[in-house]
Design a protein around this motif. Sequence first.
Motif, PDB file in Angstrom:
ATOM      1  N   GLY A 231       0.846  -1.187   0.000  1.00  0.00           N
ATOM      2  CA  GLY A 231       0.000   0.000   0.000  1.00  0.00           C
ATOM      3  C   GLY A 231       0.879   1.233   0.000  1.00  0.00           C
ATOM      4  N   MET A 232       0.435   2.303   0.618  1.00  0.00           N
ATOM      5  CA  MET A 232       1.177   3.557   0.520  1.00  0.00           C
ATOM      6  C   MET A 232       1.398   4.199   1.882  1.00  0.00           C
ATOM      7  SD  MET A 232      -0.694   5.335  -2.699  1.00  0.00           S
ATOM      8  CE  MET A 232       0.573   6.559  -2.980  1.00  0.00           C
ATOM      9  N   GLY A 233       2.522   4.892   2.009  1.00  0.00           N
ATOM     10  CA  GLY A 233       2.710   5.759   3.160  1.00  0.00           C
ATOM     11  C   GLY A 233       3.803   5.319   4.103  1.00  0.00           C
TER      12      GLY A 233
ATOM     13  N   GLY B 277       8.207   1.193  -6.800  1.00  0.00           N
ATOM     14  CA  GLY B 277       6.852   1.726  -6.888  1.00  0.00           C
ATOM     15  C   GLY B 277       6.775   2.817  -7.925  1.00  0.00           C
ATOM     16  N   THR B 278       5.892   3.759  -7.684  1.00  0.00           N
ATOM     17  CA  THR B 278       5.746   4.879  -8.613  1.00  0.00           C
ATOM     18  C   THR B 278       5.997   6.183  -7.867  1.00  0.00           C
ATOM     19  OG1 THR B 278       3.381   4.948  -8.154  1.00  0.00           O
ATOM     20  CG2 THR B 278       4.073   3.710 -10.111  1.00  0.00           C
ATOM     21  N   CYS B 279       6.173   7.247  -8.613  1.00  0.00           N
ATOM     22  CA  CYS B 279       6.434   8.549  -7.982  1.00  0.00           C
ATOM     23  C   CYS B 279       6.003   9.668  -8.921  1.00  0.00           C
ATOM     24  CB  CYS B 279       7.933   8.690  -7.669  1.00  0.00           C
ATOM     25  SG  CYS B 279       8.961   8.739  -9.144  1.00  0.00           S
ATOM     26  N   GLY B 280       5.945  10.865  -8.360  1.00  0.00           N
ATOM     27  CA  GLY B 280       5.827  12.068  -9.167  1.00  0.00           C
ATOM     28  C   GLY B 280       7.212  12.685  -9.244  1.00  0.00           C
ATOM     29  N   THR B 281       7.384  13.704 -10.078  1.00  0.00           N
ATOM     30  CA  THR B 281       8.699  14.332 -10.137  1.00  0.00           C
ATOM     31  C   THR B 281       8.609  15.853 -10.200  1.00  0.00           C
ATOM     32  OG1 THR B 281      10.812  14.435 -11.270  1.00  0.00           O
ATOM     33  CG2 THR B 281       8.917  14.046 -12.652  1.00  0.00           C
TER      34      THR B 281
ATOM     35  N   SER C 175       1.470  17.741   1.376  1.00  0.00           N
ATOM     36  CA  SER C 175       2.932  17.817   1.363  1.00  0.00           C
ATOM     37  C   SER C 175       3.529  17.369   0.033  1.00  0.00           C
ATOM     38  CB  SER C 175       3.526  17.029   2.534  1.00  0.00           C
ATOM     39  OG  SER C 175       3.015  15.734   2.566  1.00  0.00           O
ATOM     40  N   GLN C 176       2.685  17.076  -0.960  1.00  0.00           N
ATOM     41  CA  GLN C 176       3.184  16.893  -2.328  1.00  0.00           C
ATOM     42  C   GLN C 176       2.736  18.056  -3.196  1.00  0.00           C
ATOM     43  OE1 GLN C 176       3.020  13.069  -4.283  1.00  0.00           O
ATOM     44  NE2 GLN C 176       3.399  11.991  -2.373  1.00  0.00           N
ATOM     45  N   GLY C 177       2.347  19.149  -2.553  1.00  0.00           N
ATOM     46  CA  GLY C 177       2.058  20.375  -3.301  1.00  0.00           C
ATOM     47  C   GLY C 177       0.804  20.329  -4.157  1.00  0.00           C
ATOM     48  N   ARG C 178      -0.116  19.386  -3.870  1.00  0.00           N
ATOM     49  CA  ARG C 178      -1.358  19.363  -4.643  1.00  0.00           C
ATOM     50  C   ARG C 178      -2.322  20.383  -4.041  1.00  0.00           C
ATOM     51  NH1 ARG C 178       0.450  13.917  -5.528  1.00  0.00           N
ATOM     52  NH2 ARG C 178       0.376  13.541  -7.781  1.00  0.00           N
ATOM     53  N   LEU C 179      -2.965  21.131  -4.888  1.00  0.00           N
ATOM     54  CA  LEU C 179      -3.834  22.211  -4.415  1.00  0.00           C
ATOM     55  C   LEU C 179      -5.256  21.686  -4.324  1.00  0.00           C
ATOM     56  CD1 LEU C 179      -2.314  24.998  -6.693  1.00  0.00           C
ATOM     57  CD2 LEU C 179      -1.595  24.307  -4.392  1.00  0.00           C
TER      58      LEU C 179
ATOM     59  N   LEU D 122       8.932  12.499  -5.868  1.00  0.00           N
ATOM     60  CA  LEU D 122       8.049  12.661  -4.709  1.00  0.00           C
ATOM     61  C   LEU D 122       7.255  11.380  -4.560  1.00  0.00           C
ATOM     62  CD1 LEU D 122       6.164  16.043  -5.418  1.00  0.00           C
ATOM     63  CD2 LEU D 122       8.196  15.763  -4.020  1.00  0.00           C
ATOM     64  N   GLU D 123       7.293  10.806  -3.386  1.00  0.00           N
ATOM     65  CA  GLU D 123       6.424   9.661  -3.098  1.00  0.00           C
ATOM     66  C   GLU D 123       6.228   9.567  -1.598  1.00  0.00           C
ATOM     67  OE1 GLU D 123       8.839   8.231  -1.334  1.00  0.00           O
ATOM     68  OE2 GLU D 123       9.362   6.405  -2.416  1.00  0.00           O
ATOM     69  N   MET D 124       5.920   8.390  -1.062  1.00  0.00           N
ATOM     70  CA  MET D 124       5.483   8.355   0.331  1.00  0.00           C
ATOM     71  C   MET D 124       6.133   7.256   1.176  1.00  0.00           C
ATOM     72  SD  MET D 124       1.459   9.094  -0.345  1.00  0.00           S
ATOM     73  CE  MET D 124       1.110   9.417   1.374  1.00  0.00           C
ATOM     74  N   GLU D 125       7.180   6.592   0.683  1.00  0.00           N
ATOM     75  CA  GLU D 125       7.697   5.430   1.420  1.00  0.00           C
ATOM     76  C   GLU D 125       9.215   5.376   1.600  1.00  0.00           C
ATOM     77  OE1 GLU D 125       5.816   4.974  -1.469  1.00  0.00           O
ATOM     78  OE2 GLU D 125       3.899   4.849  -0.418  1.00  0.00           O
TER      79      GLU D 125
ATOM     80  N   ILE E  33       5.162   8.496 -12.632  1.00  0.00           N
ATOM     81  CA  ILE E  33       3.843   8.490 -13.280  1.00  0.00           C
ATOM     82  C   ILE E  33       3.320   9.900 -13.519  1.00  0.00           C
ATOM     83  CG2 ILE E  33       3.132   6.181 -12.576  1.00  0.00           C
ATOM     84  CD1 ILE E  33       1.365   7.465 -10.431  1.00  0.00           C
ATOM     85  N   SER E  34       3.872  10.874 -12.763  1.00  0.00           N
ATOM     86  CA  SER E  34       3.362  12.220 -12.997  1.00  0.00           C
ATOM     87  C   SER E  34       4.470  13.255 -12.933  1.00  0.00           C
ATOM     88  CB  SER E  34       2.275  12.556 -11.974  1.00  0.00           C
ATOM     89  OG  SER E  34       2.767  12.396 -10.664  1.00  0.00           O
ATOM     90  N   ASN E  35       4.446  14.159 -13.901  1.00  0.00           N
ATOM     91  CA  ASN E  35       5.360  15.290 -13.874  1.00  0.00           C
ATOM     92  C   ASN E  35       4.612  16.426 -13.193  1.00  0.00           C
ATOM     93  OD1 ASN E  35       6.712  17.689 -14.432  1.00  0.00           O
ATOM     94  ND2 ASN E  35       7.553  16.869 -16.342  1.00  0.00           N
ATOM     95  N   ARG E  36       5.035  16.778 -11.985  1.00  0.00           N
ATOM     96  CA  ARG E  36       4.274  17.734 -11.189  1.00  0.00           C
ATOM     97  C   ARG E  36       4.468  19.171 -11.646  1.00  0.00           C
ATOM     98  NH1 ARG E  36       2.475  16.758  -6.720  1.00  0.00           N
ATOM     99  NH2 ARG E  36       1.077  18.356  -7.475  1.00  0.00           N
ATOM    100  N   LYS E  37       5.458  19.385 -12.517  1.00  0.00           N
ATOM    101  CA  LYS E  37       5.647  20.747 -13.009  1.00  0.00           C
ATOM    102  C   LYS E  37       4.730  21.013 -14.199  1.00  0.00           C
ATOM    103  CE  LYS E  37      10.059  20.386 -13.489  1.00  0.00           C
ATOM    104  NZ  LYS E  37      11.480  20.554 -13.682  1.00  0.00           N
TER     105      LYS E  37
HETATM  106  N1  URA Z   1       3.121   8.423  -5.826  1.00  0.00           N
HETATM  107  C1  URA Z   1       3.110   9.571  -5.118  1.00  0.00           C
HETATM  108  O1  URA Z   1       3.216   9.544  -3.881  1.00  0.00           O
HETATM  109  N2  URA Z   1       2.959  10.744  -5.792  1.00  0.00           N
HETATM  110  C2  URA Z   1       2.811  10.820  -7.136  1.00  0.00           C
HETATM  111  O2  URA Z   1       2.645  11.916  -7.691  1.00  0.00           O
HETATM  112  C3  URA Z   1       2.836   9.610  -7.852  1.00  0.00           C
HETATM  113  C4  URA Z   1       2.989   8.417  -7.168  1.00  0.00           C
END
Ligand code: URA
Length: 312
Positions: A74-76, A101-105, A195-199, A224-227, A266-270
């Motif tokens: 899972g996540m976190g 796993g996956t992440c944003g950047t 804390s991942q800058g999502r509005l 950026l991710e959570m683990e 998986i996601s480009n946050r810029k």
């Molecule tokens: N996992 C995250 O925590 N953030 C993302 O944007 C993508 C995957």
Amino acid sequence: LLMKKSNANFPKTVEGQVFHVGIKRGEMGDLSRAKLLSRWLDADTPIFQRESRRGFLTITGKYKGVPVSIVGIGMGLSMMDFFVREARAVVDGSMIIIRFGTCGTIGKATAGDVVIPEGSFVVTKNYDYPIFENKEIAVQDYEIKTKEQPYNISKVIYGDKEIRGLIQKQLLNSGIPQNQIFQGLNATCDSFYSSQGRLDKNFVDHNKELFKSICTKYPDAESLEMETFMLFYLAKCSTDAPYRFQRKANNEQRNSIRAAATAVVISNRKTNEFVDPDRLDDLVKIVGEAVLKVLLEIELDEVHFEDDECVW
Ligand code: URA
């Protein structure tokens, strides 16, 4: 199925389901990656599989004759903490744990690239930061006026250099081009959102300037991710006290866990660009097999128990 042009600020499926809870408006209700990776396990040896009531999926088998476990956690931060501590408690000898796993950047990598972070820091909400100190003052103004920062950004904990190098080598061997593999630093965040800058208009998060703060402190911040931070931190805290490893001449204490991480972006946050879901599935299979190959290449320390018993 993710939307082909999903918005990374608040990703949803084609049906409008939110990313983790899996419900859409009007409804009140992913261990699939671990299952996807189990395809690489040797078919001629038994495979143990158990899904816990707390959402962990453990699949243990052999990869080219070597025993390995693939665990969907899972996540976190807390899920990583549960996993590392509980797995450590039931495994004898030294362990190698690779988070995949996956992440944003927020760095140079973009959706569909792969990161292998050298180290990780943690970004946590400063829960002492005033939420609505003075409603007369616009939120941005009072971020400047108060001395407290809305987010804490920790120091960096590094992963295992040898394992990182092996991941890089195996990714290249598997056909992922050098210019799609990035190192840099990972930010492990205590929320997918604030804390991942999502509005999110539903909450006061004080996070509009967060990426700027992160990149000012760490210009090579990439993913950026959570683990990952929790894994690297616990690996650094791990001791060989319960075991008697073949020690080096100076009898130094050693960590009982070696850790590294790799993730598909998986996601480009810029730009808010999101990976194509079919490409994501392909990458999970390719990178997942590369990680299993890394495990074949590393020798685990031998463990010796006193009187056949592990003394805590
Ligand atoms: N996992 C995250 O925590 N953030 C993302 O944007 C993508 C995957």
